[in-house]
Design a protein around this motif. Sequence first.
Motif, PDB file in Angstrom:
ATOM      1  N   VAL A 172       0.837  -1.210   0.000  1.00  0.00           N
ATOM      2  CA  VAL A 172       0.000   0.000   0.000  1.00  0.00           C
ATOM      3  C   VAL A 172       0.869   1.257   0.000  1.00  0.00           C
ATOM      4  O   VAL A 172       0.532   2.255  -0.668  1.00  0.00           O
ATOM      5  CB  VAL A 172      -0.952  -0.018   1.211  1.00  0.00           C
ATOM      6  N   THR A 208      -7.429  -0.044   0.794  1.00  0.00           N
ATOM      7  CA  THR A 208      -6.626   0.248   1.987  1.00  0.00           C
ATOM      8  C   THR A 208      -7.498   0.267   3.233  1.00  0.00           C
ATOM      9  O   THR A 208      -7.131  -0.277   4.284  1.00  0.00           O
ATOM     10  CB  THR A 208      -5.917   1.598   1.832  1.00  0.00           C
ATOM     11  N   VAL A 230      -2.513   2.171   8.544  1.00  0.00           N
ATOM     12  CA  VAL A 230      -2.803   3.320   7.679  1.00  0.00           C
ATOM     13  C   VAL A 230      -1.980   4.529   8.121  1.00  0.00           C
ATOM     14  O   VAL A 230      -1.417   5.265   7.293  1.00  0.00           O
ATOM     15  CB  VAL A 230      -4.306   3.651   7.696  1.00  0.00           C
TER      16      VAL A 230
END
Length: 523
Positions: A102, A141, A150
């Motif tokens: 990510v 995500t 995150v």
Amino acid sequence: MLANPVIVESLVVFAIVLCVHFVVWNQLSWCSIALAIQAFYVQHKWDRLLKSGGAVFQFRPSATSGIVPASMVMPLLGLALRERCEASGNVYFERFSMVITVTGMMLALFLSLIALGITRPVPTNTCVVAGLAGSAVMYTTKQALTVSEVIEVLEVLLIFVYLSLIVLYLLPRCFTPGEALLIVGGISFIINQLIKRSLNLAEVKGDPVNYFLPVVVVGSLLLGIFFTLLFCFMESETWVSSLFFHMMTAVLALGIIMPWLSLLIRRHPLTWLLDFVTLNQKRLYLLAYWVLLAALASMVVLHQNYRRASGSKKHQASTVVRKYFHLIVVATYVPGLVFDRQLLHVASVGCLAAFLLLEYVRYFRIRPLGQLLRQLLTLFLDERDSGPLILTHIYLLLGMSLPIWLFPGPCAPKGSLPGAGGLVPYAGVLAVGVGDTMASVFGSSMGEIQWPGTKKTMEGTATSIFAQIIAVVIFLIFDGAINLNASYAWIVGSIALVSLLEAYTTQIDNLLLPLYLFILFML
């Protein structure tokens, strides 16, 4: 259309992406494919900005932007690592691999936003494609990562934004946008991981060997930024400035890096290193052998400069001469990979620190070696060294070392991966040391049929593939830990794809090729 090397390079990268997702398919796969498509659109905008001079910073000339190959490295690397860690049952590194994937996607999207923001008129179609890809990444995500993960991705993105501004401003013409994404993105990720572990010393665990690289990278970065800013206000070539450079380097090493490293490994670094090196007789023999090879490389540099000084008309080293260093590096790394990979890991990190320090000395003309290094290394410059730094030898070291540094040791309990994964540590030796060397030497000396749109030859690429296959056979003979399990077709296909990428890319192949071969071998 196929004569356009940028399009062919993108098609080869797309083929690698499809190969990865043929083996690995999860919730992030669609995002990865969408990212590759939007990177193809954005690459055209970046190339147009570079040709028109409309880019914000000065990037490396005579090269394309390289957005497509650079954008896919971190996402594919994370997916490949996740597949191996999931198979071994290592949940922590499986989640860590998803963060890598990510993070790579977010950095690539940020670079795309920069291109779209400075392009006039605003490219509507490209904005729509980038928006769809970004929406897919954001949604996935949210579903795939926890809140803390995150936040970790956003921290890396924030470091990347500020660090890229500093690096691209201080070092014009050193990187393409794609190379900047790879290098600055990787450094940003390392900085964030080092800060995270330093703030949670109670949870720090693992092999002490793995902490040397991040501390050396961060320490070298701090040293470079500090002296670059300082020497904007004072002359760097005087003895006073040189003495100050050496004193501050010693202060940084002994007052910051050593204590920082001792906190992470819970021992004094020098005593740990002494015990590590003298663990057995084999390590002392390897070190002595490497010192001899380093002396041989120095003799090559001095001999070539002597030939130039004695009146030779050749003012630049030929391709064949430069590839001598590739052969010396192969002779350095192969015994280390076969006999002691941990020692090779530590030695390569130390070599990186030495290379960076010597480059600072050369760049700032620090006495007494600064001017001498400038004279000696000028002979070996090529078109890729168009900025203030000479990075070719550092890229060579990185290309050979990255597969060793990135090897997922916790996901390989027996010290080696099954199938093609057994060749993962050899990815740099194969792609750079063997493949790139053979392609350059045979292509420049005997090649006649050129690939459309490039100066590379089909004979050079064919020789590269054949030489790498022979090298794999040799590694099988001398390294008993490799067990390919009949994955020969995958290995040959991976080598062929990466060799074709070498023929068409204008990016730093020493950096790009080992990473893609590493990814394919991990599957």
